[in-house]
Scaffold this active site. Structure first.
Site, PDB file in Angstrom:
ATOM      1  N   ASN A 181       7.443  -6.283 -10.802  1.00 11.50           N
ATOM      2  CA  ASN A 181       8.909  -5.593 -10.939  1.00 11.50           C
ATOM      3  C   ASN A 181      10.042  -6.201 -11.620  1.00 11.50           C
ATOM      4  O   ASN A 181      10.849  -5.488 -12.051  1.00 11.50           O
ATOM      5  CB  ASN A 181       9.418  -6.503  -9.481  1.00 11.50           C
ATOM      6  CG  ASN A 181       9.320  -8.009  -8.801  1.00 11.50           C
ATOM      7  OD1 ASN A 181       8.501  -8.767  -9.471  1.00 11.50           O
ATOM      8  ND2 ASN A 181      10.908  -8.128  -8.755  1.00 11.50           N
ATOM      9  N   GLN A 235       5.000  -2.716  -6.829  1.00  9.07           N
ATOM     10  CA  GLN A 235       6.034  -2.092  -8.175  1.00  9.07           C
ATOM     11  C   GLN A 235       4.719  -0.908  -8.690  1.00  9.07           C
ATOM     12  O   GLN A 235       4.701   0.234  -9.669  1.00  9.07           O
ATOM     13  CB  GLN A 235       6.502  -2.940  -8.633  1.00  9.07           C
ATOM     14  CG  GLN A 235       7.206  -3.413  -8.895  1.00  9.07           C
ATOM     15  CD  GLN A 235       8.417  -2.758  -8.162  1.00  9.07           C
ATOM     16  OE1 GLN A 235       8.707  -1.463  -8.893  1.00  9.07           O
ATOM     17  NE2 GLN A 235       9.812  -3.593  -7.920  1.00  9.07           N
ATOM     18  N   THR A 246       8.570  -2.590  19.047  1.00  8.64           N
ATOM     19  CA  THR A 246       8.408  -0.914  18.950  1.00  8.64           C
ATOM     20  C   THR A 246       8.580  -0.696  18.084  1.00  8.64           C
ATOM     21  O   THR A 246       9.313  -1.089  16.498  1.00  8.64           O
ATOM     22  CB  THR A 246       9.969  -0.631  19.520  1.00  8.64           C
ATOM     23  OG1 THR A 246       9.454  -0.903  20.528  1.00  8.64           O
ATOM     24  CG2 THR A 246      10.037   0.920  19.860  1.00  8.64           C
ATOM     25  N   CYS A 282      16.404  -8.954  -5.888  1.00 10.72           N
ATOM     26  CA  CYS A 282      15.960  -9.838  -4.503  1.00 10.72           C
ATOM     27  C   CYS A 282      16.509 -11.331  -5.362  1.00 10.72           C
ATOM     28  O   CYS A 282      16.657 -12.554  -4.808  1.00 10.72           O
ATOM     29  CB  CYS A 282      14.705 -10.667  -4.703  1.00 10.72           C
ATOM     30  SG  CYS A 282      13.743  -8.757  -4.788  1.00 10.72           S
TER      31      CYS A 282
HETATM   32  N1  PMP Z   1       7.041  -7.521  -3.769  1.00 10.30           N
HETATM   33  C1  PMP Z   1       7.591  -7.207  -5.515  1.00 10.30           C
HETATM   34  C2  PMP Z   1       6.503  -7.049  -6.270  1.00 10.30           C
HETATM   35  C3  PMP Z   1       8.678  -6.400  -5.526  1.00 10.30           C
HETATM   36  O1  PMP Z   1       9.408  -5.911  -6.787  1.00 10.30           O
HETATM   37  C4  PMP Z   1       9.670  -6.425  -3.797  1.00 10.30           C
HETATM   38  C5  PMP Z   1      10.994  -5.312  -4.104  1.00 10.30           C
HETATM   39  N2  PMP Z   1      12.094  -6.001  -5.226  1.00 10.30           N
HETATM   40  C6  PMP Z   1       9.072  -7.168  -3.178  1.00 10.30           C
HETATM   41  C7  PMP Z   1       7.835  -7.689  -2.918  1.00 10.30           C
HETATM   42  C8  PMP Z   1       9.696  -6.729  -1.740  1.00 10.30           C
HETATM   43  O2  PMP Z   1      10.152  -6.043  -0.838  1.00 10.30           O
HETATM   44  P1  PMP Z   1      11.023  -5.679  -0.144  1.00 10.30           P
HETATM   45  O3  PMP Z   1      12.872  -6.080  -0.665  1.00 10.30           O
HETATM   46  O4  PMP Z   1      11.027  -4.208   0.127  1.00 10.30           O
HETATM   47  O5  PMP Z   1      11.028  -6.109   1.297  1.00 10.30           O
END
Ligand code: PMP
Length: 377
Positions: free
Chosen positions: A151, A180, A236, A322
C-alpha cells in the site's frame, strides 16, 4: 481539486451510491428476519455475495463473509485460522511490509498466545520471493500471510509462485491482503486460501469489505452474537453497503484493463518527471502497481511539501493514512531501501481511473513552484 490519494480511499462510484440509496429505501429489512420483507433483503445480500464470487471465478471453491473492511477481514483471517488450527502448529510467516492490520494481530498472537511469527524481510524490489519463502517454510507452519500489492510503494508480490510454495506443505494456508489489488491488479484468486479487502478502495462505501475463504477452511469467529455471515461475523448485515460494494467490484473487475490503460500513462509521466528532478528519489520499483508512486525528498521536508500541495488543493500523502498519525516514518520504505532518512521523508501518490493527464501536468507545475518556495530542511 486534484486527488492523488486513492490508496487511502476513493470517491464512491455514482452507481454504488445509487445502489446504496435504492436498497436502503426499498429493501431495508433485516436479512435475518423471518418474513417476506426480511427474505427480500436476504436475497439482495446473498445475490451480492454470489456476484462477487462469480466475478472472481470462485463460486465453486470459496465462500465470502462481508465485513467492515480489510482491517476486520485480516483480523478474522489470521486469528480465525490461528486459533482454529492451533493443534496443527503455531508457526506463522509474514513479511516486514504488511499493513498494520496484519502485523498487529500477528504480534498479539505472538505476545499473548504463544505463536511463533516469522517476519521475512523484503528485497530491493519490495517483495518476498517464492525462493525466500521456501527457505522459511517448514512442517509446523500453519499460515502464510503476504500482501498482493503493497500500500505504500506498490510492489507486486508473486502470488502464484508464493501460493505454490505454501501448498507444498499440507498443513499451511495462504492468506493474501489484497486491499490494494482488487479492481486494480489481477492475481490468481483461486490459488489463495483467504483473501481480504475493503470496498472503499475501488469506489464502494467506507465500512464495507470482505473476507473470501476456501470452503474447506474453518475459522474461529472473532465477533460472536447472532450467527450472521456463516457464524463468522455476528451483527446485522449492512445489506445496502454490501450490495453497493458488490456492484463496484463486479464493475471494476470487468474493467481492469481499461482502467489500467488510463492510470499507467499517468504514473509513467510522473515517474519520468521525478526521475529528472534533483532532490527526488523514486521508491516504487519499476515493476510496481501503476496505481502507486512513492518518492523520497532529499532536500525538502516531505510533510511540508505535502502541506503546501494541500494548500493548493492537491492531495497526496506523506505516509499511508493508517500510520500517519503516529510519525512520518515509513517502515515500508525503510525495509525496502534500508535508508532511514529516506523513510522519514517519503511521499505517496496514488491514482484512480478518474484522474487525468491534465491533472498530472498541473501537479508537476505546482510541485516545481513548491520546490522553489519551500526552504531546504
Ligand atoms: N491492508 C492494506 C494493504 C491497506 O492498504 C489497507 C488500507 N490502508 C488496509 C489493509 C486496511 O483497510 P481498512 O482501513 O479499510 O480496514
Amino acid at each position: 481539486m486534484i486527488y492523488f490519494d486513492n490508496a487511502a480511499t476513493t470517491e464512491a462510484l455514482p452507481s454504488a451510491l445509487r445502489k446504496f440509496a435504492e436498497v436502503s429505501a426499498t429493501s431495508f429489512g433485516n436479512p435475518s428476519s423471518n418474513h417476506a420483507f426480511g427474505h427480500r433483503a436476504r436475497r439482495i445480500l446473498d445475490g451480492a455475495r454470489v456476484s462477487i464470487l462469480g466475478a472472481m471465478g470462485l463460486k465453486k471453491s470459496h465462500e465470502l463473509v462481508f465485513t467492515s473492511g480489510a482491517t476486520e477481514s485480516n483480523n478474522l483471517a489470521l486469528k480465525g485460522v490461528a486459533f482454529h488450527y492451533a493443534a496443527r502448529g503455531k508457526r506463522i510467516i509474514t513479511s516486514a511490509i504488511e499493513h498494520p492490520s496484519v502485523l498487529a494481530p500477528l504480534m498479539d498472537l505472538r505476545d499473548h498466545f504463544g505463536y511463533e511469527v516469522v517476519i521475512l524481510p523484503v528485497n530491493g524490489e519490495g517483495v518476498v520471493t517464492p525462493e525466500e519463502l521456501a527457505k522459511a517454510m517448514d512442517g509446523s507452519t500453519i499460515l502464510v500471510s503476504l500482501m498482493a500489492v503493497n500500500n505504500e510503494i506498490g510492489s507486486i508480490f508473486d502470488t502464484a509462485g508464493l501460493s505454490a510454495v505454501v501448498h507444498k506443505f499440507r498443513k499451511a494456508f495462504f492468506h493474501v491482503d489484497a486491499t490494494q489489488a482488487i479492481c486494480k491488479t489481477a492475481f490468481p484468486y483461486g490459488d489463495c486460501d483467504l483473501i481480504s479487502y475493503s470496498g472503499h478502495k475501488f469506489g464502494g462505501l467506507k465500512g464495507t469489505g470482505a473476507l473470501v475463504y476456501r470452503q474447506s477452511i474453518i475459522l474461529q469467529p472473532q465477533n460472536e452474537g447472532g450467527g450472521q455471515e456463516h457464524g463468522y461475523r455476528a451483527g446485522t448485515s449492512d445489506v445496502a453497503g454490501d450490495a453497493a460494494m458488490a456492484l463496484a467490484q463486479v464493475e471494476g473487475l470487468g474493467e481492469l484493463r481499461q482502467r489500467e490503460a488510463i492510470v499507467r500513462p499517468l504514473n509513467e509521466e510522473l515517474r519520468r518527471y521525478f526521475a529528472h528532478k534533483p532532490g527526488v528519489l523514486l521508491n516504487s520499483p519499476v515493476s510496481a502497481s501503476p496505481y502507486l508512486l512513492n518518492i523520497s525528498l532529499t532536500k525538502k521536508k516531505a510533510s511540508v511539501v505535502v502541506e503546501a500541495l494541500s494548500n493548493r488543493d492537491i492531495y497526496v500523502s506523506s505516509v499511508s493514512a493508517c500510520s500517519s498519525k503516529r510519525d512520518p516514518f515509513s517502515y515500508v520504505v525503510d525495509e525496502e531501501t534500508g535508508d532511514r532518512a529516506r523513510a522519514q521523508n517519503s511521499i505517496r501518490i496514488s491514482f484512480s481511473p478518474l484522474n487525468t493527464m491534465d491533472e498530472v501536468k498541473t501537479f508537476e507545475k505546482v510541485f516545481d513552484e513548491i520546490l522553489q518556495e519551500v526552504k531546504d530542511r
